[in-house]
Design a protein around this motif. Structure first.
Motif, PDB file in Angstrom:
ATOM      1  N   TRP A  20       2.872  13.812 -45.550  1.00  0.00           N
ATOM      2  CA  TRP A  20       3.581  13.514 -46.523  1.00  0.00           C
ATOM      3  C   TRP A  20       4.995  14.090 -46.571  1.00  0.00           C
ATOM      4  CZ3 TRP A  20       5.453  17.396 -49.316  1.00  0.00           C
ATOM      5  CH2 TRP A  20       4.740  18.587 -49.232  1.00  0.00           C
ATOM      6  N   ILE A  21       5.342  14.935 -45.938  1.00  0.00           N
ATOM      7  CA  ILE A  21       6.734  15.677 -45.762  1.00  0.00           C
ATOM      8  C   ILE A  21       7.601  14.494 -45.377  1.00  0.00           C
ATOM      9  CG2 ILE A  21       8.144  17.224 -44.724  1.00  0.00           C
ATOM     10  CD1 ILE A  21       5.769  19.252 -44.952  1.00  0.00           C
ATOM     11  N   LEU A  22       6.960  13.806 -44.080  1.00  0.00           N
ATOM     12  CA  LEU A  22       7.867  12.784 -43.390  1.00  0.00           C
ATOM     13  C   LEU A  22       8.186  11.838 -44.290  1.00  0.00           C
ATOM     14  CD1 LEU A  22       9.394  11.745 -40.884  1.00  0.00           C
ATOM     15  CD2 LEU A  22       7.131  10.799 -40.161  1.00  0.00           C
ATOM     16  N   VAL A  23       7.146  11.210 -45.283  1.00  0.00           N
ATOM     17  CA  VAL A  23       7.372  10.121 -46.080  1.00  0.00           C
ATOM     18  C   VAL A  23       8.559  10.517 -46.975  1.00  0.00           C
ATOM     19  CG1 VAL A  23       6.250   8.516 -47.878  1.00  0.00           C
ATOM     20  CG2 VAL A  23       5.022   9.323 -45.832  1.00  0.00           C
ATOM     21  N   LEU A  24       8.500  11.500 -47.582  1.00  0.00           N
ATOM     22  CA  LEU A  24       9.534  11.988 -48.728  1.00  0.00           C
ATOM     23  C   LEU A  24      10.769  12.105 -48.089  1.00  0.00           C
ATOM     24  CD1 LEU A  24       7.326  14.912 -50.563  1.00  0.00           C
ATOM     25  CD2 LEU A  24       8.070  12.495 -51.354  1.00  0.00           C
ATOM     26  N   ALA A  25      10.777  12.802 -46.866  1.00  0.00           N
ATOM     27  CA  ALA A  25      12.190  12.748 -46.036  1.00  0.00           C
ATOM     28  C   ALA A  25      12.573  11.506 -45.904  1.00  0.00           C
ATOM     29  CB  ALA A  25      12.050  13.821 -44.979  1.00  0.00           C
ATOM     30  N   ALA A  56      15.204  11.821 -41.296  1.00  0.00           N
ATOM     31  CA  ALA A  56      13.864  12.122 -41.864  1.00  0.00           C
ATOM     32  C   ALA A  56      12.926  12.779 -40.797  1.00  0.00           C
ATOM     33  CB  ALA A  56      13.199  11.263 -42.465  1.00  0.00           C
ATOM     34  N   SER A  57      12.902  12.432 -39.421  1.00  0.00           N
ATOM     35  CA  SER A  57      12.254  12.737 -38.334  1.00  0.00           C
ATOM     36  C   SER A  57      12.886  14.109 -38.011  1.00  0.00           C
ATOM     37  CB  SER A  57      12.474  11.782 -37.207  1.00  0.00           C
ATOM     38  OG  SER A  57      11.692  10.840 -37.538  1.00  0.00           O
ATOM     39  N   THR A 165      10.699   7.339 -32.896  1.00  0.00           N
ATOM     40  CA  THR A 165      11.789   7.355 -33.881  1.00  0.00           C
ATOM     41  C   THR A 165      12.967   8.208 -33.651  1.00  0.00           C
ATOM     42  OG1 THR A 165      10.034   6.720 -35.600  1.00  0.00           O
ATOM     43  CG2 THR A 165      12.069   7.493 -36.350  1.00  0.00           C
ATOM     44  N   ILE A 166      12.630   9.465 -33.283  1.00  0.00           N
ATOM     45  CA  ILE A 166      13.735  10.366 -33.164  1.00  0.00           C
ATOM     46  C   ILE A 166      15.014   9.829 -31.769  1.00  0.00           C
ATOM     47  CG2 ILE A 166      14.732  12.527 -32.174  1.00  0.00           C
ATOM     48  CD1 ILE A 166      12.181  13.827 -33.630  1.00  0.00           C
ATOM     49  N   LEU A 167      14.240   9.274 -30.745  1.00  0.00           N
ATOM     50  CA  LEU A 167      14.756   8.672 -29.617  1.00  0.00           C
ATOM     51  C   LEU A 167      15.594   7.436 -29.988  1.00  0.00           C
ATOM     52  CD1 LEU A 167      12.247   9.246 -26.826  1.00  0.00           C
ATOM     53  CD2 LEU A 167      14.486  10.484 -27.044  1.00  0.00           C
ATOM     54  N   ALA A 168      15.035   6.564 -30.868  1.00  0.00           N
ATOM     55  CA  ALA A 168      15.750   5.443 -31.249  1.00  0.00           C
ATOM     56  C   ALA A 168      16.858   5.723 -32.151  1.00  0.00           C
ATOM     57  CB  ALA A 168      14.707   4.428 -31.971  1.00  0.00           C
TER      58      ALA A 168
END
Length: 563
Positions: A20-25, A56-57, A165-168
């Protein structure tokens, strides 16, 4: 590197529950970037979403990599602050079209606790409006879908998606940052925005205080007298509108359809130039007694606004330009003396991402013309055709395309890319025509003698001569019109005749103050009939642009001598 790091951090079941931290971020990062879209493309919107997911990631990985309790607490505090600012940003843009910006900092800096307490109930009433916004609805649905996906997938898939996601994001953000975006890279980080805008606001307040300290009290105020022949004067100052791009002046594309339709009711001046190819020096001369050949600073000259106040007029400064910043001009220092000052758009060039369309000035103009004042001077400063041209008009009002430019206004040197820029410039001229047309309708409806004056500060060369796009001295040639309603024509028939007889005179915008005095019947010791282009005593002379002689006047004068 990223897949290994994310796998090590998330492989344990205990860490997996922190999805959920990733969703909020992601939500906070998206809210951080949301702003008034103007004409932004779908591709650009996708870039914003990808960039938000990337941020966010990275925040998610950094948080989980903080093993020490102090570091983790600091990171959580950072995220909480980020979340608060993101909420302020998205609420501000969705409801008030002003997020974390110089305007917001200025509002907070000039607001008392009492005003804040009175504002909070209104904010609470407006909050439901957020959920009627299409973008907000899509964001909520997208976040819910993301939450479901992250909850259902296994840890390995989760790690892989995070790494991708981070690489993209690295690739997308690299391309994004490499672009020449008109709103600046500082707008990609809410913390950077807050720091930049607070510092900038403090500097601008200090600079404005210094300007006002240099200004002198209006001299000989007791010698101002006025017959107040005109109850309403509306002065509309355009931006970067070159005369030759107006169909009112013979341009082949229909850039001024509203003014063309009103041509019989307008006085269209054929030979007007600005006193500079920059906004600053033009505005300083339009709003003061500083002449086109004067080299002293503007604050050494009496203000036209102050004079008109002493003449019995309630004065309004309504602007869609910024109050300060990179594009800043001295208008803020002069305009603050007006009875009503309203900056409807950005307060700084750092805020130009929230630039609004000029039609946002229509409501303030309407209110000014219908308030309780008996006599009014309403000054309206447009954003007009300021670069970037494509952001100066709604997409729905884009009339011209590169093909229409190539067909109706062809030039041998034009490429498709050049024609695209020209079409955007011409669309901005046409949009200004729409705004002026709406204001003329208001003036027309006034039952008291009313006059509208429109002129641009300077123009812009858009591949008119070769491959040059920008400003040179030819940009001094500007449009100017005067519209008078029927009440003025009846009361001031002699004045109307003088205005019509002046249409082909050699005029500089620096002399506008004398014409304004003529129209309103205002007297002041600095009045000079030789500089008043509406006066029978007006003397045609060499004009100056940026304090140097205007070359085309020399050609005309030489031609007269030969005759």
């Amino acid at each position: 590197m990223f897949p290994t790091l994310s796998y090590k951090l998330l492989a344990q079941p205990a860490k997996r529950s922190a999805w959920w931290i990733l969703v909020l971020a992601s939500l906070m990062s998206l809210a951080d970037l949301i702003f008034s879209p103007l004409n932004f493309t779908l591709l650009l919107r996708i870039e914003f979403v990808l960039f938000a997911l990337f941020k966010a990631s990275v925040l998610y990985v950094i948080l989980l990599s903080c093993r020490h309790k102090v570091a983790r607490c600091l990171m959580i505090a950072f995220l909480i602050g980020f979340g608060v600012l993101a909420v302020v940003n998205v609420v501000g843009f969705t409801i008030y079209q002003t997020g974390i910006s110089r305007r917001l900092i200025a509002i907070l800096g000039e607001t008392s606790m009492r005003e804040i307490s009175e504002f909070m109930p209104q904010l609470a009433d407006n909050l439901p409006m957020m959920f009627t916004d299409t973008c907000m609805v899509y964001t909520i649905l997208g976040s819910a879908l993301l939450a479901v996906i992250l909850r259902l997938i296994n840890t390995k898939t989760f790690n892989s998606l995070l790494a991708l996601t981070i690489l993209a994001g690295v690739v997308v953000s690299g391309v994004f940052l490499a672009k020449k975006q008109v709103w600046g890279k500082v707008h990609l980080s809410v913390y950077a925005r807050v720091i930049t805008h607070v510092r900038g606001y403090a500097k601008e307040v200090k600079a404005l205080d210094e300007l006002l300290a240099q200004s002198k009290a209006f001299p000989n105020a007791d010698k101002v007298a006025s017959e107040q022949l005109t109850d309403n004067v509306v002065l509309v100052i355009g931006e970067s509108a070159l005369r030759r791009h107006h169909s009112l002046y013979g341009y082949p594309l229909s850039t001024t359809p509203r003014l063309d339709a009103l041509a019989d009711s307008l006085v269209v001046f054929s030979d007007v130039i600005g006193s500079s190819i920059g906004t600053n020096d033009n505005i300083s001369r339009i709003l003061t007694f500083r002449r086109d050949f004067d080299t002293d600073e503007w604050y050494r000259y009496p203000s036209m606004i102050e004079m008109m106040k002493h003449a019995g007029y309630r004065t309004y400064w309504l602007s869609n330009q910024e109050k300060g910043g990179f594009w800043s001009n001295c208008s803020a220092g002069i305009a603050l003396t007006a009875d009503v000052v309203n900056y409807v758009g950005a307060l700084s060039s750092e805020d130009n991402l929230i630039s609004r369309f000029d039609e946002d000035l229509l409501e303030p103009v309407s209110k000014a013309l219908t308030d309780t004042a008996r006599h009014r001077l309403v000054m309206c400063h447009l954003l007009g055709s300021h670069v970037q041209y494509k952001y100066r008009y709604p997409a729905s009002m884009a009339e011209f395309t590169p093909d229409s430019v190539m067909k109706k206004a062809p030039k041998p040197h034009l490429t498709h890319e050049m024609a695209q820029t020209i079409s955007e410039y011409d669309n901005s001229i046409r949009y200004t025509d729409y705004v002026i047309g709406r204001i003329i309708e208001m003036v027309q409806r006034c039952d008291k003698p009313s006059v509208l004056i429109y002129l641009s500060d300077h123009g812009e060369m858009v591949y008119d001569e070769g491959e040059f796009c920008g400003r040179n001295r030819d940009c001094a040639e500007v449009p100017m019109i005067i519209y008078a309603n029927s009440a003025f024509r009846q009361r001031c028939a002699d004045k109307m005749r003088e205005i019509e007889e002046a249409r082909d005179r050699r005029i500089t915008s620096a002399n506008l103050v004398y014409a304004l005095m003529n129209i309103t019947g205002t007297k002041y010791p600095l009045y000079d009939a030789k500089l008043d282009f509406l006066s029978p005593e007006f003397e045609s002379r060499q004009r100056f642009v940026d304090e140097t002689p205007w070359e085309k006047d020399s050609v005309k004068l030489e031609g007269k001598r030969k005759k």
